[in-house]
Design an enzyme around this catalytic site. Sequence first.
Site, PDB file in Angstrom:
ATOM      1  N   GLU A  11      34.746  47.267  58.039  1.00 50.30           N
ATOM      2  CA  GLU A  11      35.974  46.692  58.660  1.00 50.30           C
ATOM      3  C   GLU A  11      36.809  47.617  59.900  1.00 50.30           C
ATOM      4  O   GLU A  11      37.865  47.198  60.287  1.00 50.30           O
ATOM      5  CB  GLU A  11      37.107  46.224  57.665  1.00 50.30           C
ATOM      6  CG  GLU A  11      36.390  44.765  56.945  1.00 50.30           C
ATOM      7  CD  GLU A  11      37.150  44.630  55.727  1.00 50.30           C
ATOM      8  OE1 GLU A  11      37.617  43.192  55.401  1.00 50.30           O
ATOM      9  OE2 GLU A  11      37.723  45.680  54.779  1.00 50.30           O
ATOM     10  N   GLU A 174      44.263  42.600  50.133  1.00 47.17           N
ATOM     11  CA  GLU A 174      45.077  43.642  50.495  1.00 47.17           C
ATOM     12  C   GLU A 174      46.319  43.281  51.406  1.00 47.17           C
ATOM     13  O   GLU A 174      47.448  44.110  51.420  1.00 47.17           O
ATOM     14  CB  GLU A 174      44.475  44.695  51.446  1.00 47.17           C
ATOM     15  CG  GLU A 174      43.149  45.510  50.706  1.00 47.17           C
ATOM     16  CD  GLU A 174      41.879  44.789  50.619  1.00 47.17           C
ATOM     17  OE1 GLU A 174      41.730  43.727  51.784  1.00 47.17           O
ATOM     18  OE2 GLU A 174      41.302  44.817  49.858  1.00 47.17           O
ATOM     19  N   ASP A 197      33.796  33.542  54.434  1.00 48.31           N
ATOM     20  CA  ASP A 197      33.350  32.555  53.545  1.00 48.31           C
ATOM     21  C   ASP A 197      34.440  31.559  53.021  1.00 48.31           C
ATOM     22  O   ASP A 197      35.686  31.719  53.791  1.00 48.31           O
ATOM     23  CB  ASP A 197      33.125  33.535  52.130  1.00 48.31           C
ATOM     24  CG  ASP A 197      34.372  34.038  51.504  1.00 48.31           C
ATOM     25  OD1 ASP A 197      34.993  33.513  50.623  1.00 48.31           O
ATOM     26  OD2 ASP A 197      34.468  35.298  51.929  1.00 48.31           O
TER      27      ASP A 197
HETATM   28  N1  ADE Z   1      37.611  38.815  51.419  1.00 52.38           N
HETATM   29  C1  ADE Z   1      36.770  37.920  51.861  1.00 52.38           C
HETATM   30  N2  ADE Z   1      36.635  36.714  51.104  1.00 52.38           N
HETATM   31  C2  ADE Z   1      37.177  36.819  50.150  1.00 52.38           C
HETATM   32  C3  ADE Z   1      37.325  36.108  48.881  1.00 52.38           C
HETATM   33  N3  ADE Z   1      36.886  35.054  48.952  1.00 52.38           N
HETATM   34  N4  ADE Z   1      38.420  36.446  47.947  1.00 52.38           N
HETATM   35  C4  ADE Z   1      39.042  37.418  47.953  1.00 52.38           C
HETATM   36  N5  ADE Z   1      39.074  38.372  49.140  1.00 52.38           N
HETATM   37  C5  ADE Z   1      38.190  38.069  50.122  1.00 52.38           C
END
Ligand code: ADE
Length: 228
Positions: A11, A174, A197
Amino acid sequence: MTGIIGAMEMEVQGLVERMEEPCIETISGIKFYQGRLMGKPVVVAQCGVGKVAAAVVAQTMILRYGVDLLVNTGVAGSLSKDVRIFDLVISTETAEHDMDTSPLGDEIGYISGLGIVRMKADEAAAESFARQAEAMGINVRRGLVVSGDQFIASEQQRIKIKSSFPDALCAEMEGASIGHVCYQNSVPFCIIRAISDNADGEADMDFPSFAKKASQVSTQLVLKYLEG
Ligand code: ADE
């Protein structure tokens, strides 16, 4: 100076690589890269995963570097059917979905010391990020970003979050902590997240497949913003 925080190496690496001769300082075990990015003064750091890690770095950027804007770049799980993998989410506000003093009669996410649930992100920065994202031809949504110390990877977790925050666009680990620290210090902030996702039963498979490319989408937007 703008502070830029990412949790994972993927990132922040595209930002650090492009910095012109950064001055590196290690504080609390975190490397802070200070210098210029697209000609603009910045400090960039990889904070690590989770709300405490992000709070440590956000507070350090404010006290040590005097940042006048904090930007959080990275990936997130979508919580909205309108927000798809590789789309961008820009915060209008943040909340901590795992802050829970509800047995005492409080709303989920209520921060007792501050008396609020949601932290408002900087409108001018959000507007500018959204304009750049549109110019890049990326699908972009503005709204609530929620954070907690959990990777959301089941329908059950998703439903629980949505029952308290029906308007949440994405979940990560975060952003709301950075929003919280910024609120306490009266420093403007903006959370930029590209979707890796859908925070569902397939998130554990989707995340490793899509997080790298999603990180690059978020990085590209930060670079365009600084350039513009
Ligand atoms: N960052 C990327 N995908 C996430 C998820 N499913 N839960 C928490 N943080 C994430």
